[in-house]
Design a protein around this motif. Structure first.
Motif, mmCIF file in Angstrom:
data_model
loop_
_atom_site.group_PDB
_atom_site.id
_atom_site.type_symbol
_atom_site.label_atom_id
_atom_site.label_comp_id
_atom_site.label_asym_id
_atom_site.label_seq_id
_atom_site.Cartn_x
_atom_site.Cartn_y
_atom_site.Cartn_z
ATOM 1 N N ALA A 157 50.955 41.992 40.872
ATOM 2 C CA ALA A 157 50.925 43.092 41.837
ATOM 3 C C ALA A 157 51.510 44.362 41.227
ATOM 4 O O ALA A 157 50.955 45.456 41.372
ATOM 5 C CB ALA A 157 51.687 42.705 43.099
ATOM 6 N N ALA A 158 52.638 44.224 40.531
ATOM 7 C CA ALA A 158 53.291 45.392 39.937
ATOM 8 C C ALA A 158 52.434 46.017 38.838
ATOM 9 O O ALA A 158 52.345 47.242 38.722
ATOM 10 C CB ALA A 158 54.657 44.994 39.386
ATOM 11 N N ARG A 159 51.797 45.188 38.034
ATOM 12 C CA ARG A 159 51.029 45.699 36.888
ATOM 13 C C ARG A 159 49.679 46.284 37.287
ATOM 14 O O ARG A 159 49.204 47.239 36.672
ATOM 15 C CB ARG A 159 50.818 44.574 35.877
ATOM 16 N N THR A 160 49.047 45.707 38.298
ATOM 17 C CA THR A 160 47.679 46.109 38.640
ATOM 18 C C THR A 160 47.592 47.000 39.866
ATOM 19 O O THR A 160 46.561 47.634 40.094
ATOM 20 C CB THR A 160 46.809 44.868 38.896
ATOM 21 N N GLY A 161 48.654 47.042 40.681
ATOM 22 C CA GLY A 161 48.591 47.790 41.925
ATOM 23 C C GLY A 161 47.798 47.084 43.006
ATOM 24 O O GLY A 161 47.427 47.698 44.013
ATOM 25 N N GLU A 162 47.548 45.786 42.836
ATOM 26 C CA GLU A 162 46.761 45.023 43.802
ATOM 27 C C GLU A 162 47.670 44.199 44.717
ATOM 28 O O GLU A 162 48.624 43.567 44.249
ATOM 29 C CB GLU A 162 45.810 44.062 43.078
ATOM 30 N N LEU A 163 47.365 44.201 46.005
ATOM 31 C CA LEU A 163 48.023 43.289 46.931
ATOM 32 C C LEU A 163 47.669 41.867 46.510
ATOM 33 O O LEU A 163 46.493 41.523 46.385
ATOM 34 C CB LEU A 163 47.547 43.557 48.356
ATOM 35 N N THR A 164 48.681 41.036 46.264
ATOM 36 C CA THR A 164 48.441 39.716 45.681
ATOM 37 C C THR A 164 48.986 38.635 46.608
ATOM 38 O O THR A 164 50.189 38.568 46.854
ATOM 39 C CB THR A 164 49.103 39.602 44.300
ATOM 40 N N GLU A 165 48.083 37.797 47.102
ATOM 41 C CA GLU A 165 48.467 36.763 48.062
ATOM 42 C C GLU A 165 48.137 35.380 47.516
ATOM 43 O O GLU A 165 47.068 35.160 46.946
ATOM 44 C CB GLU A 165 47.745 36.978 49.391
ATOM 45 N N ILE A 166 49.068 34.457 47.708
ATOM 46 C CA ILE A 166 48.848 33.050 47.403
ATOM 47 C C ILE A 166 48.803 32.307 48.732
ATOM 48 O O ILE A 166 49.797 32.271 49.459
ATOM 49 C CB ILE A 166 49.975 32.472 46.522
ATOM 50 N N GLY A 167 47.654 31.722 49.054
ATOM 51 C CA GLY A 167 47.524 31.024 50.326
ATOM 52 C C GLY A 167 48.231 29.684 50.342
ATOM 53 O O GLY A 167 48.860 29.310 51.337
#
Length: 242
Positions: A88-98
């Motif tokens: 998330a920090a490197r790509t700027g993407e919201l990152t979710e683990i279901g």
């Protein structure tokens, strides 16, 4: 760093308003980051722990945490050099683990998270300062699988700008030894954001949180630092259009 928040807000709106009313000038950056983490925890579904990661020139550290679970899982990712909070920090993407028991990404990290009892997670990127190679993440670890819905994702992304401002200023403080002018810049940043919030609150009858979110959205829309957007408003009376 352990949570010290005693009175829990009734809902996310109350928590965001509490953040919005805080003076950036009066709080230390560590206190503000811890408050963001504490309040995020109180409004997330299920039993969660929250951390704030800071990534400086790709070197990570945890600058606020509500409990050992969040700290341990952050550090587990730092040791491996990858994982949802770093992604998330490197790509700027919201990152979710279901569900950490079945997700196939980062296969050396997922079993570790499941063993610790974190079955799902949500990492919200913090937009801080590209020029300084400075980024971060607001990380939420839940003990239930698929703990997050659209409402909780939206709430988490609204907390993120507060963490981003505080993390950026914390980095400025820590860099002050090498760059003497940085400390003064950090102090001025806190004051000008408070002033800009006040202008918007009076002019548009906004709450403190609504005023801050206006500044945060304009910062992202114009790809400018939040401090620069606030400074324009304070000195010109207008928000930048581009």
């Amino acid at each position: 760093m352990v949570s010290s928040e005693n009175s829990q807000p009734a809902n996310a709106i109350e928590a965001l308003e509490r953040l919005g009313r805080l003076s950036l000038r009066d709080l230390s950056m560590e206190e503000l980051l811890q408050t963001v983490a504490d309040l995020t925890k109180t409004v997330m579904p299920g039993h969660t722990e929250v951390s704030v990661s800071l990534l400086v020139k790709d070197s990570p550290s945890t600058v606020a945490s509500t409990g050992q679970l969040a700290t341990d899982l952050d550090e587990s990712q730092y040791e491996r050099g990858h994982g949802p909070c770093l992604h998330a920090a490197r790509t700027g993407e919201l990152t979710e683990i279901g569900d950490t028991r079945t997700d196939s990404r980062w296969p050396d990290y997922m079993p570790r998270a499941a063993e610790h009892g974190a079955l799902s997670s949500l990492s919200v990127p913090l937009v801080i300062d590209d020029d300084e190679q400075l980024a971060g993440g607001l990380n939420i670890y839940a003990r239930e699988p698929h703990a997050f819905d659209e409402d909780s994702r939206t709430v988490a992304t609204r907390f993120a700008p507060y963490a981003a401002v505080a993390a950026g200023n914390l980095y400025a403080y820590r860099s002050a030894v090498d760059r003497a002018d940085t400390l003064q810049t950090a102090l001025e940043t806190r004051g000008v954001i408070d002033q800009a919030k006040g202008i918007l609150m009076v002019r548009h009858r906004l709450t403190a949180d609504q005023a801050f979110q206006v500044l945060a959205r304009m910062s992202m829309k114009t790809n400018r630092k939040l401090r620069a957007v606030a400074d324009d408003l304070v000195h010109t009376g207008e928000l930048p259009l581009r």
